[in-house]
Design an enzyme around this catalytic site. Structure first.
Site, short mmCIF file in Angstrom:
data_model
loop_
_atom_site.label_atom_id
_atom_site.label_comp_id
_atom_site.label_asym_id
_atom_site.label_seq_id
_atom_site.Cartn_x
_atom_site.Cartn_y
_atom_site.Cartn_z
N HIS A 1 81.12 -23.68 -8.93
CA HIS A 1 82.47 -23.75 -9.52
C HIS A 1 82.64 -24.96 -10.43
O HIS A 1 83.70 -25.58 -10.48
CB HIS A 1 83.53 -23.78 -8.40
CG HIS A 1 83.62 -22.49 -7.63
ND1 HIS A 1 84.49 -21.47 -7.99
CD2 HIS A 1 82.95 -22.05 -6.54
CE1 HIS A 1 84.35 -20.46 -7.12
NE2 HIS A 1 83.42 -20.78 -6.25
N ASP B 1 81.90 -23.89 -1.91
CA ASP B 1 81.95 -22.44 -1.72
C ASP B 1 81.10 -21.70 -2.74
O ASP B 1 80.80 -22.21 -3.82
CB ASP B 1 83.41 -21.93 -1.81
CG ASP B 1 84.11 -22.40 -3.06
OD1 ASP B 1 83.90 -23.56 -3.47
OD2 ASP B 1 84.87 -21.62 -3.65
N GLU B 2 80.70 -20.50 -2.36
CA GLU B 2 80.06 -19.52 -3.24
C GLU B 2 78.92 -20.06 -4.11
O GLU B 2 78.94 -19.93 -5.32
CB GLU B 2 81.14 -18.87 -4.13
CG GLU B 2 82.17 -18.16 -3.29
CD GLU B 2 83.39 -17.69 -4.07
OE1 GLU B 2 83.84 -16.59 -3.80
OE2 GLU B 2 83.88 -18.43 -4.93
N PRO B 3 77.88 -20.62 -3.47
CA PRO B 3 76.74 -21.13 -4.24
C PRO B 3 75.77 -19.98 -4.57
O PRO B 3 74.60 -20.03 -4.22
CB PRO B 3 76.11 -22.12 -3.26
CG PRO B 3 76.41 -21.55 -1.91
CD PRO B 3 77.71 -20.81 -2.02
N LEU B 4 76.26 -18.97 -5.26
CA LEU B 4 75.51 -17.72 -5.35
C LEU B 4 74.21 -17.83 -6.13
O LEU B 4 73.31 -17.03 -5.94
CB LEU B 4 76.40 -16.60 -5.92
CG LEU B 4 77.74 -16.40 -5.20
CD1 LEU B 4 78.50 -15.22 -5.78
CD2 LEU B 4 77.56 -16.23 -3.70
#
Ligand code: TNX
Length: 501
Positions: A244, A307-310
């Site tokens: 992010h 969050d969301e370390p894709l």
């Protein structure tokens, strides 16, 4: 029905004694008095709430002589301090309220308790035969959880200072005490950082498609903290890393890890960016940012996202989380991270914020077992950027639709399997702003659902599962007040709004 659900107060007070006797009629002058200068903010708040409906109310300093009917605010202790979490704590937020036909008194051991008593009084006002009145009663009230928060994403779409203050007013009315600000994301950067002015001169100008750009100057941020503190609300800033982070990379291209300044991002996909915390330049920039925010922020917390370390390989992600956690400690603060952070956190003092019902549940329960405390933000109940119904015009639906019943019929103590309920610090609702771009839409997302969530956070857990019918009449009773305050709300068909008219 329990006695404590019969008064139009949200969140429901812990204990309401049988109200015998005549009501207190407020048809003449009212003096809000107190026994201490420390009660002044609460006294002014209450006088204003009374004045808002047309009662001739004034707040007086402890020295002045009261005129007319007296509502007295009594501090029972001379010393009160915020605890290590930056909160007043449960005892200090408790209050007693006594109303008879001759006057009223709120007592508490700290200003926060007086403030909560004042909001109860404001909600108890009813109009009868041309005069406002308060019912005769004795209320003893205390919060269930110490942390009753709301997380506001001002990164995707900006919320200007005056609107954030109005949101604080809503939190105060519902006895919530934490405002978590999501200050940066892929689409924008919203807090001026003097050591890296490009963050806002460049990425303060960008926003999600259709959203508002802009940023808080450091003076704005300080003004916000002061406003919040006067209302007993703690500000928790979030700098989300390592994912992010596109807006940071757009403003400060990090050439030494092979990056060119990428174009601004205005979409709503998540999980594609990475600030490489194995790069010393990136670490030194993050250190500058966290040090500056720590300096500006009196509260003990720095939220570092996670969050969301894709697109980030697992090991590098875990190391990045540990690095961010360490930097927070080095600037003298305590860290909070989203769910996924359990993969990297090292210090059990770090608080984990649960949000995703799909992953990480066993790891979360395990982290709590090791000593981490947890803030509960289960998306399916408290992500107030979710639509109410499939055809509702604003918001998203990835975590499901959240009608008023879904915001009320759940409990943090049983939401995550095997999570030790003693490790739950509290609850935080959230609005993410990919698709919420106006004040009107923001308030409609909040009300009435934030009231449900505030009740779960404040009121004792009932023996039976909660049912919408318990709160619906009390939500309906707020409608006239919300209208008077100019707070837009969603007239959910699950609530009989006409019942209170
Ligand atoms: C998930 S919550 C996110 C956000 C999005 C949100 C949209 C979280 C820690 N990550 O980045 O804005 O869903 O509802």
């Amino acid at each position: 029905m329990d006695r404590n659900l019969t008064f139009p107060v949200v969140p429901a007070p812990t204990k309401i004694a049988d109200g015998k006797g005549s009501p207190l009629i407020l048809d003449a002058e009212v003096s809000v008095t107190s026994n201490s200068p420390a009660a002044q903010d609460a006294a002014e708040y209450l006088a204003q709430a009374l004045a808002e409906v047309g009662i001739a109310a004034t707040s007086l300093t402890p020295e002045s002589a009261p005129v007319g009917t007296q509502i007295h605010l009594r501090l029972t202790s001379a010393d009160f301090e915020l605890n290590a979490d930056g909160l007043p704590g449960i005892a200090a937020e408790s209050y007693e309220l006594s109303i008879t036909d001759t006057g009223a008194q709120i007592s508490a051991s700290a200003p926060a308790g007086l403030q909560h008593g004042a909001t109860t009084v404001a909600q108890l006002l009813t109009q009868a035969e041309d005069a406002w009145q308060l019912p005769a009663t004795e209320i003893t009230d205390a919060p269930r959880y110490a942390w009753r928060g709301f997380s506001l994403d001002i990164a995707r779409s900006f919320t200007p200072l005056e609107e954030i203050k109005e949101i604080i007013d809503v939190l105060v009315d519902l006895k919530c005490n934490v405002l978590h600000l999501h200050l940066c994301d892929d689409q924008g950067w919203r807090l001026q950082i003097r050591s890296h002015p490009e963050l806002t001169t460049i990425s303060g100008e960008t926003a999600v498609e259709g959203g508002r750009a802009g940023f808080l100057t450091q003076e704005d941020y300080t003004a916000l903290i002061d406003y919040a503190a006067a209302h007993n609300v703690l500000i928790v800033p979030e700098i989300d890393v390592p994912g992010h982070t596109h807006a940071l990379l757009h403003a400060l291209p990090l050439a030494d890890v092979g990056r060119q300044a990428p174009d601004p991002y205005t979409g709503i996909e998540v999980g594609f960016s990475e600030l490489r915390l194995d790069d010393p330049t990136a670490v030194s920039i993050l250190t500058d940012i966290l040090a500056e925010i720590a300096e500006l922020t009196p509260g003990p917390w720095l939220h570092v996202g996670g969050d969301e370390p894709l697109v980030i390989p697992g090991e590098r992600y875990a190391t990045s989380v540990a690095t961010a956690e360490k930097l927070v400690r080095e600037v003298g603060k305590k860290a909070i991270g989203w769910n996924e952070s359990v993969r990297g956190v090292q210090n059990t003092k770090t608080v984990i914020q649960h949000w995703d019902h799909r992953t990480e549940l066993a790891a979360l329960a395990n982290a709590a077992r090791q000593g981490h405390r947890v803030i509960m933000s289960p998306a399916a109940h408290v992500y107030l950027d979710m639509k109410y119904t499939a055809d509702y015009p604003h918001g998203q639906d990835w975590a499901g639709l959240i009608e008023v019943a879904n915001s009320y019929e759940w409990d943090p103590a049983t939401n995550v399997p095997n999570l030790d309920a003693n490790q739950i610090l509290g609850i935080e609702a959230a609005v993410w702003t990919e698709k919420i771009h106006t004040r009107e839409a923001m308030f409609e997302m909040l009300l009435p659902r934030l009231a449900s969530i505030a009740e779960i956070a404040w009121s004792p857990r009932p023996e039976q599962e909660r049912e919408l019918g318990e709160i619906a009449p009390r939500l309906a009773a707020q409608a006239a007040r919300w209208e008077r305050k100019g707070w837009p709300f969603y007239r959910s068909p699950q609530v009989d709004w006409s019942a209170a008219e």
